[in-house]
Motif scaffolding. Structure first.
Motif, PDB file in Angstrom:
ATOM      1  N   SER A  41       0.820  -1.211   0.000  1.00 40.42           N
ATOM      2  CA  SER A  41       0.000   0.000   0.000  1.00 40.42           C
ATOM      3  C   SER A  41       0.854   1.262   0.000  1.00 40.42           C
ATOM      4  O   SER A  41       0.416   2.308  -0.501  1.00 40.42           O
ATOM      5  CB  SER A  41      -0.942   0.010   1.206  1.00 40.42           C
ATOM      6  OG  SER A  41      -0.216  -0.003   2.420  1.00 40.42           O
ATOM      7  N   GLN A  42       2.061   1.202   0.542  1.00 43.71           N
ATOM      8  CA  GLN A  42       2.915   2.388   0.565  1.00 43.71           C
ATOM      9  C   GLN A  42       3.295   2.817  -0.848  1.00 43.71           C
ATOM     10  O   GLN A  42       3.231   4.003  -1.201  1.00 43.71           O
ATOM     11  CB  GLN A  42       4.159   2.130   1.417  1.00 43.71           C
ATOM     12  CG  GLN A  42       3.842   1.896   2.885  1.00 43.71           C
ATOM     13  CD  GLN A  42       5.085   1.806   3.744  1.00 43.71           C
ATOM     14  OE1 GLN A  42       6.194   2.143   3.327  1.00 43.71           O
ATOM     15  NE2 GLN A  42       4.917   1.348   4.982  1.00 43.71           N
ATOM     16  N   LYS A  88       2.917   9.494   6.188  1.00 43.51           N
ATOM     17  CA  LYS A  88       1.789  10.296   5.691  1.00 43.51           C
ATOM     18  C   LYS A  88       2.214  11.748   5.434  1.00 43.51           C
ATOM     19  O   LYS A  88       1.903  12.313   4.387  1.00 43.51           O
ATOM     20  CB  LYS A  88       0.630  10.256   6.700  1.00 43.51           C
ATOM     21  CG  LYS A  88       0.062   8.879   6.957  1.00 43.51           C
ATOM     22  CD  LYS A  88      -1.218   8.925   7.778  1.00 43.51           C
ATOM     23  CE  LYS A  88      -1.061   9.610   9.125  1.00 43.51           C
ATOM     24  NZ  LYS A  88      -0.122   8.906  10.020  1.00 43.51           N
ATOM     25  N   ILE A 201      -2.601   3.540   4.202  1.00 42.84           N
ATOM     26  CA  ILE A 201      -1.174   3.229   4.193  1.00 42.84           C
ATOM     27  C   ILE A 201      -0.880   2.299   5.364  1.00 42.84           C
ATOM     28  O   ILE A 201      -1.014   2.683   6.528  1.00 42.84           O
ATOM     29  CB  ILE A 201      -0.323   4.502   4.328  1.00 42.84           C
ATOM     30  CG1 ILE A 201      -0.758   5.552   3.307  1.00 42.84           C
ATOM     31  CG2 ILE A 201       1.159   4.174   4.149  1.00 42.84           C
ATOM     32  CD1 ILE A 201      -0.056   6.878   3.467  1.00 42.84           C
TER      33      ILE A 201
END
Length: 340
Positions: A41-42, A88, A201
């Motif tokens: 997901s990153q 983030k 994330i």
């Protein structure tokens, strides 16, 4: 020098010009973000934000109400949802840099609510409405009034075709799981919820650090000596500084620190009033944004009461304690270097 003798006058132009990513992330980009291979997901979120940046970097058109409605309908709105230390803020800053500083307003939730307090709601909408993108780091839900205000601000900006990107704030004590769920964010901005794309994330704190909230305290003589040895040092009595903060609008706390490269505080003690504590939290945030070390002496009592740390503003207080601990550690290192 003393912070308590400063009464900064900050023009609107400066307030808006300071809406940029913090110094910590001044040079960050999508290229400097290193996704963890164990958490796909990153990479996926980074690539999606690159697409958003490319779309926002395209030339804009001016025209009648038809075009404005079309721009509003197509303006991206993304929410980065993830735990502590997964990058983030790095990604939010990278997005801002990619779109371009002249087209972006970047601030924390608190900075933007303070901007509304300084300029007024309509003037803030007009000023931010000229930007292509507004980034909000550490979106907070702990103050119902501020949440309603920010929800209305986002709605007005989105209706003008301004893109929105936001992150949530986290509890330092909770590390990887310290976040509020995306459902909470969407519920509080009901009128805009359908426009937001939630980008989750996953991952662990990439810094693998032990977060502490214990400030490093020195004796008063060491504090005075450390500050007097630096041209950009500011020395203040804690009670005098707390009283002075009440006379300065929080939007000007950054200007209060102009030319200051270390802050010395004597007589630090626990704060038992919430309004006083929240003002000090904002000052700590501005010190942290500017990487200003703090050297402090005091009685060693807890800075915030147990009720504060268990109440609605607990995230603010834990964040301030964590940041103050980092700043006082830097200050203690300066003292040690001087003695070496």
């Amino acid at each position: 020098m003393s912070l308590t003798v400063r009464h900064p006058k900050v023009p609107t132009e400066r307030l808006l010009a300071e809406l940029v990513p913090p110094q910590h992330f001044a040079r960050e980009s999508f290229d400097t973000y290193e996704p963890d291979p164990a958490h796909a997901s990153q990479r996926e979120v980074r690539d999606r934000l690159r697409e958003v940046a490319d779309a926002l970097a395209a030339p804009t058109r001016t025209g009648g109400s038809w075009w404005r409605r079309r721009a509003a309908a197509s303006a991206p709105a993304v929410y980065l949802d993830g735990g502590f230390g997964v990058g983030k803020t790095h990604l939010l800053a990278a997005l801002a840099h990619a779109v371009g500083p002249e087209r972006v307003a970047y601030g924390t939730f608190v900075e933007l609510t303070n901007l509304v307090g300084a300029l007024g709601f309509a003037a803030t909408v007009d000023a931010l409405g000229e930007r292509r993108l507004v980034c909000i780091d550490e979106f907070e839900l702990d103050d119902p009034g501020d949440t309603v205000l920010m929800s209305r601000l986002l709605r007005e900006l989105a209706d003008r075709g301004v893109a929105i990107a936001a992150t949530s704030n986290t509890l330092p004590e909770s590390l990887g799981e310290g976040r509020f769920a995306a459902e909470d964010f969407l519920r509080e901005i009901q009128a805009l919820a359908a426009r937001f794309e939630v980008l989750r994330i996953d991952g662990e704190d990439h810094r693998h650090r032990v977060v502490t909230t214990d400030a490093a305290l020195l004796d008063a003589d060491a504090v005075r000596a450390a500050v007097s040895a630096r041209p950009g040092g500011a020395l203040d009595d804690f009670d005098a500084l707390l009283a002075h903060l009440a006379s300065v609008h929080p939007s000007r706390y950054g200007a209060l620190l102009d030319g200051v490269d270390v802050v010395g505080l004597t007589g630090v003690h626990g704060i038992d009033r919430q309004d006083v504590a929240l003002r000090f939290v904002v000052l700590v945030d501005r010190l942290y944004d500017r990487d200003v070390p703090v050297v402090a002496s005091g009685d060693g009592t807890d800075l915030f009461t147990a009720d504060m740390l268990a109440g609605g503003y607990r995230k603010k207080y834990f964040r301030a304690l964590s940041r103050l601990a980092a700043l006082t550690s830097q200050g203690a290192a300066l003292v040690a270097e001087r003695k070496a």
